[in-house]
Design a protein around this motif. Structure first.
Motif, PDB file in Angstrom:
ATOM      1  N   THR A   1       0.707  -1.249  -0.043  1.00 23.82           N
ATOM      2  CA  THR A   1      -0.110   0.224  -0.047  1.00 23.82           C
ATOM      3  C   THR A   1       1.053   1.180   0.005  1.00 23.82           C
ATOM      4  OG1 THR A   1      -0.102  -0.048   2.254  1.00 23.82           O
ATOM      5  CG2 THR A   1      -1.856  -0.974   1.027  1.00 23.82           C
TER       6      THR A   1
ATOM      7  N   LEU B   1      -5.122   3.607  -4.731  1.00 22.57           N
ATOM      8  CA  LEU B   1      -6.073   2.665  -4.027  1.00 22.57           C
ATOM      9  C   LEU B   1      -7.187   3.170  -4.008  1.00 22.57           C
ATOM     10  CD1 LEU B   1      -3.334   1.756  -1.249  1.00 22.57           C
ATOM     11  CD2 LEU B   1      -3.986   0.554  -3.477  1.00 22.57           C
TER      12      LEU B   1
ATOM     13  N   LYS C   1       0.227   3.793  -4.235  1.00 16.27           N
ATOM     14  CA  LYS C   1      -0.463   4.409  -3.314  1.00 16.27           C
ATOM     15  C   LYS C   1      -1.602   5.311  -3.419  1.00 16.27           C
ATOM     16  CE  LYS C   1       3.230   7.710  -1.700  1.00 16.27           C
ATOM     17  NZ  LYS C   1       4.172   8.107  -0.888  1.00 16.27           N
TER      18      LYS C   1
ATOM     19  N   HIS D   1      -9.121  -0.087   2.509  1.00 15.38           N
ATOM     20  CA  HIS D   1      -8.874  -0.188   1.157  1.00 15.38           C
ATOM     21  C   HIS D   1      -9.344  -1.690   0.541  1.00 15.38           C
ATOM     22  CE1 HIS D   1      -6.811   3.440   1.419  1.00 15.38           C
ATOM     23  NE2 HIS D   1      -6.232   3.446   2.148  1.00 15.38           N
TER      24      HIS D   1
END
Length: 586
Positions: A123, A132, A129, A156
């Protein structure tokens, strides 16, 4: 046929090179084939520097070990051969670069959620990043199911391989192992003649699995002994070659510049170059690293995947694997113990395109990646796959990528019910065809392209893997194929993309071909939002670039027309797909 390395320098004062057969060494370095994640991959390079596609097709499946490097500087997208155009560049890519430059430059993309059911995702990756999916109805870290969807803090995505205490499954058994372990208890002392009529189907499955298991166990035991036995001799050979050549690094430059009149050392140098070329190793130390990784993977296969008493599920997840009505288990750790595979798959779909560093995903911002962890180092469970699909659909995914597969599916009905649920919500499923170089007309690979009643799944695309050249190796030598069960091929060899730790590397497998196709589907949905799941499938198939090249049929010594290896006979073509979508939108 590759030449063997003969024994060299027999005198005590000079280095000794063991007699080692190159095919054995190549097998040893690539032995993880078709074992850990059945649609997974090999890393040809893990680096923060642009790396060209290798000259040969690499075998899929070995699990790469990312190198900890600083965040990359500069644009590495020149390494992404699959973004090139088959007409302009004479490379069998999908034409993504050309499509954006010529067809989409004056259009505005819309939001699309692509769910990636996989091993997990890094992540914090610099190129991921910002892409997401975020559940805006959930307050992070408060331990409350704010949106009342049954999953606490699923900001997420969700992890169906986790436990309530935060622990996670990494290694798992193969499905065949689970069937045999249960069958030996359930059917002990019974025969086909003595089992109850209601048990006959289960018994037949057990008998089939038992035969497969015994064969697989024997094969993996032999492989482990072979690969473990190669580690010492190859290490000694590398050390002795460094000494003989007076170098500390045995890379291609050092080997090609080697000056020696000794024919044995010349053969050793040539053999080492062959091994490095075949495996994609950057130098001899990298080759040793791959071999040692092979030893670890084969040990894990015997100790975990094929271990009849291994059951991490009971200790960690604590659900009832046979209760298909259970949906609310797991935890919110979407990274998991090893996010390598899922990170690479996610980057292929939607790595940031406009940050001038790293790689370019196929799909544009504002496409988002929803991560659903359900694929361990071993075989995924049907229950988890079904729940992962339902979670993705219920939380807004319009496309779901599934880069996994296996030989047995004892709870197939649950997966098929989830497929139908996705179809009812207009969600496209994209699935990797598998890496067993098998004809799926005669070999099983699950999830299957057809329902149990033999009707086609209308919202499912099954994808084989193709290579970077229009020649006999156009179909990847590991890819499954089928005139009925594989819809289309897509680039899946030496695919350069994201790996954990903000690194990048090449991987090969139908695992890569599937997200290439899912990425193209996301582009179509983003720019033409009215397209249905059926429309997306139809357009991708109708626009595929058909090749009539005579090719090597994967897993055989036979030649065939490439167009006979799939339903469409072609490779995904984003440029033509967008043109067709434009016509459909009129």
């Amino acid at each position: 046929m590759l030449k063997p390395l003969d024994a060299a320098f027999p005198h005590s004062m000079t280095p000794i090179f063991s007699r080692v057969t190159l095919p054995v060494l190549l097998a040893a370095t690539l032995l993880s084939s078709c074992a850990r994640r059945p649609q997974a991959t090999t890393t040809a390079a893990t680096t923060a520097i642009s790396t060209p596609a290798p000259e040969v097709i690499t075998e899929p499946e070995s699990k790469p070990t990312p190198v900890a490097t600083p965040a990359p500087v500069g644009d590495l997208s020149t390494s992404q051969w699959y973004l090139k155009d088959p007409r302009l560049d004479k490379v069998p890519g999908v034409g993504a670069t050309r499509t954006y430059e010529e067809l989409l430059k004056n259009r505005t993309p819309g939001p699309v959620i692509v769910a990636v059911i996989d091993s997990g995702i890094d992540t914090a990756h610099v190129d991921l990043k910002g892409m997401l999916w975020t559940n805006t109805k959930e307050i992070p870290g408060n331990g409350i199911d704010d949106d009342k969807n049954g999953y606490i803090d699923d900001v997420h995505g969700w992890n169906f391989l986790g436990g309530p205490d935060g622990r996670n499954i990494n290694a798992e058994t193969l499905e065949v192992t689970r069937i045999v372990a249960a069958g030996r208890k359930r059917f002990k002392g019974k025969t086909a003649a003595t089992v109850k009529p209601t048990e006959k189907a289960d018994y037949a499955l057990y008998v089939k699995a038992e035969k497969t298991y015994k064969t697989r166990l024997a094969e993996e035991t032999e492989r482990f002994q072979q690969v473990e036995g190669m580690a010492g001799p190859l290490t000694m050979m590398v050390d002795n070659m460094k000494q003989a050549l007076g170098v500390t690094t045995l890379d291609t430059t050092a080997l090609r510049n080697a000056k020696t009149d000794d024919p044995n050392l010349q053969r050793a140098v040539g053999g080492m170059l062959d091994m490095m070329r075949q495996t994609g190793a950057s130098d001899a130390d990298d080759l040793l690293k791959q071999l040692n990784e092979g030893v670890k993977q084969e040990r894990s296969m015997l100790e975990n995947s094929l271990n009849l008493s291994f059951d991490p599920r009971a200790d960690i997840v604590k659900d009832n694997p046979n209760d298909l009505t259970q949906r609310y288990y797991g935890n919110n750790d979407i990274q998991g113990p090893d996010p390598t595979h899922g990170t690479h798959v996610s980057g292929i779909i939607a790595a940031v395109r406009d940050n001038n560093l790293g790689v370019m995903g196929i799909a544009p911002n504002p496409v988002r990646i929803m991560t659903v962890r359900a694929v361990p180092d071993g075989d995924e469970r049907d229950k988890d796959v079904a729940n992962a699909i339902r979670y993705a659909v219920d939380n807004g995914a319009q496309i779901i990528n599934m880069s996994f597969g296996k030989e047995f599916s004892p709870q197939r009905q649950a997966v098929e019910a989830a497929f139908k649920y996705a179809a009812s919500k207009n969600v496209l499923l994209v699935h990797a065809a598998g890496n067993e170089n098998a004809n799926l007309d005669v070999t099983n690979n699950y999830p299957a392209s057809f329902y149990m009643n033999n009707t086609a799944v209308p919202n499912l695309l099954t994808v084989g893997a193709s290579g970077p050249r229009i020649n006999a190796q156009l179909p990847a030598n590991f890819s499954n194929y089928s005139k009925k069960a594989v819809d289309v091929f897509a680039p899946g060899v030496a695919i350069f993309n994201t790996l954990p730790g903000s690194t990048f590397g090449n991987e090969s497998g139908t695992s890569m071909a599937s997200p290439v196709t899912a990425g193209v589907a996301a582009v179509l949905k983003s720019y033409f939002p009215k397209l249905s799941a059926a429309d997306l499938k139809r357009i991708i198939m109708q626009s595929a670039q058909v090749h009539r090249t005579q090719v090597q049929v994967p897993g055989t010594d036979k030649k065939a027309d490439f167009s006979t290896l799939s339903v469409t006979g072609g490779i995904v073509d984003m440029y033509e797909a967008v043109k067709l979508a434009q016509k459909s939108a009129l």
